[in-house]
Enzyme design. Structure first.
Site, short mmCIF file in Angstrom:
data_model
loop_
_atom_site.label_atom_id
_atom_site.label_comp_id
_atom_site.label_asym_id
_atom_site.label_seq_id
_atom_site.Cartn_x
_atom_site.Cartn_y
_atom_site.Cartn_z
N LYS A 71 49.66 57.01 54.01
CA LYS A 71 50.55 58.00 53.38
C LYS A 71 49.90 58.54 52.11
CE LYS A 71 53.10 54.02 51.68
NZ LYS A 71 54.15 53.77 50.74
N ARG A 76 66.27 48.70 49.39
CA ARG A 76 65.82 50.10 49.38
C ARG A 76 66.35 50.81 50.62
NH1 ARG A 76 59.46 51.60 48.84
NH2 ARG A 76 59.37 50.73 50.95
N TYR A 93 43.13 66.53 20.38
CA TYR A 93 44.50 66.95 20.04
C TYR A 93 45.20 65.91 19.19
CZ TYR A 93 44.38 70.67 23.57
OH TYR A 93 44.09 71.78 24.29
N MET A 117 43.87 68.10 29.07
CA MET A 117 44.22 68.45 30.45
C MET A 117 42.99 68.43 31.37
SD MET A 117 46.15 71.79 32.02
CE MET A 117 47.74 71.60 31.31
#
Ligand SMILES: Cc1ncc(COP(=O)(O)O)c(C=O)c1O
Length: 400
Positions: free
Chosen positions: A36, A130, A260, A308
């Site tokens: 998956k 679940r 940053y 980023m």
């Protein structure tokens, strides 16, 4: 390939892991591999192809979309959809010969008459809370309702272990006990399906008694133990390595800041290397001032915040230049990816050159590895999440 950022998918390591896992698998059990989320980020097509070569004929996905994608190019592999499939999609699943696990989203009386037989699994909730039925009488009633329909075939029943990798195996043992009660009830009603399955990677590595008829292995196939402190499996080899090119090497003086937010203050003169790869590529921003990369065989810290598209590392004392390649995780890059290597190869030749040079550097046992176990812990996550989140803009270079 233009931007120097790529993931190598080492299929030889996938083969190695599968062989190792098979050597630990109980002889009566079948190996199913979870593919998956694009094979945990590795690329489902090459992974399924290699699994077939290793004799693995059962794979698991999360959605019918993922199953149909595989079916478009592979008619042979047995595919189980672990997640929910709605009644109106059951005909599609049957037509594609995909197996599904029933959920509350597909109550049996809402599944229309199907033109072709659909193979289904009973989901049994033994403690994960679940999905699945919680009581044995519900399981028997569901199995009976399936048996009453000609267009449905009960081929399996599965549960999912919530804590098979916990230091104390008690929780998983309790789930196995409840599973046995389910199986006994199904046997008494003469409705036991052929494949009972519970195990994941942790169960495979932990206890052959938890292997039953089939084990659904995910992370271990891709080279990681679900928890190496509890279940060490040093024989496993990471299948994915993420490589990034150096974009700039520059000196920074005391008093300057990096990145940053100016979160890193330079204390003494240092050399910084800026490398391709940031949080948009899937490199966790939590690794700001906390991660490390493998550069020239050395673990070097990430300096400042992860951007980023780039990140900065401490390259003081390292012989590093723009166009060299470092590992953001995985194996130390081949020796040749140095001295401005990236720029010396034409873009259209880069993929092939990566494949050739990667394969030539074959001393993997001795090579240093920047394990995702180490990075994931610092990023407050797990290797699974980092692998799945390597963005699709990062090319996967498949090495045979
Ligand atoms: C139902 C189910 N089975 C098996 C697996 C494989 O687990 P692992 O990757 O821990 O082996 C998963 C993964 O999330 C799952 O959801």
């Amino acid at each position: 390939m233009y931007r120097p950022l790529f993931a190598v998918i080492d299929l030889a390591h996938l083969s190695h892991n599968i062989r190792y896992l098979k050597s630990r698998l109980s002889p009566s059990a079948t190996l199913m591999v979870a593919v998956k989320a694009d094979a945990y980020g590795h690329g489902v097509r090459p992974v399924v192809g290699r699994l077939a070569r290793e004799g693995v004929n059962h794979v698991a996905v999360a959605s019918l979309e993922e199953a149909l994608e595989i079916r478009a190019w592979n008619r042979d592999v047995n595919i189980l959809v672990l997640g929910a499939v709605t009644p109106d999609a059951c005909a599609k699943a049957a037509e594609a010969e995909v197996e599904i696990a029933l959920t509350d989203l597909s109550p049996i009386d809402q599944i229309p008459r199907l033109p072709k037989r659909l193979r289904v699994h009973l989901p049994l909730d033994t403690g994960m809370n679940r999905l699945g039925v919680k009581r044995t009488d519900e399981a028997v009633a569901l199995a009976r309702a399936i048996a009453a329909r000609e267009d449905l075939e009960l081929v399996g029943a599965g549960t999912h272990l919530a804590a098979a990798d916990a230091p104390d195996p008690g929780h998983a043992a309790g789930q196995m006990e409840r599973l046995r009660a389910f199986v006994r009830a199904l046997e008494e009603a003469k409705l036991r399906p052929p494949r009972i399955h519970a195990g994941n990677s942790a169960a495979l590595l932990r206890d052959p008694a938890w292997h039953l008829d089939m084990v659904r292995v995910g992370i271990a196939a891709y080279g990681y133990s679900p928890d190496p402190s509890v279940l060490p499996a040093p024989a496993l080899r990471p299948v994915m390595s993420l490589y990034a090119g150096v974009l700039r090497v520059a000196r920074a003086e005391a008093g300057e800041t990096v990145g940053y937010g100016a979160t890193y203050a330079v204390q003494r003169p240092m050399t910084l290397a800026t490398v391709a790869g940031g949080y948009a590529d899937g490199y966790p921003r939590h690794l700001s001032n906390a991660g490390e990369v493998l550069a020239r065989g050395e673990f070097r810290p990430v300096i400042g915040r992860v951007c980023m598209d780039q990140l900065m590392i401490d390259a003081t004392g390292l012989d590093l230049a723009a166009g060299d390649v470092v590992a953001l995780f995985g194996y130390d890059p081949p020796e040749g990816w140095r001295a401005g290597w990236w720029n010396r190869i034409r873009p259209e030749e880069r993929e092939v050159r990566v494949q050739e040079t990667y394969r030539m550097a074959s001393n993997w046992e001795e090579r240093r590895v920047l394990s995702l176990d180490r990075l994931a812990e610092r990023a407050q996550t797990i290797p699974y999440e980092i692998l799945c989140r390597v963005h699709r803009r990062v090319p996967r270079v498949v090495c045979d």
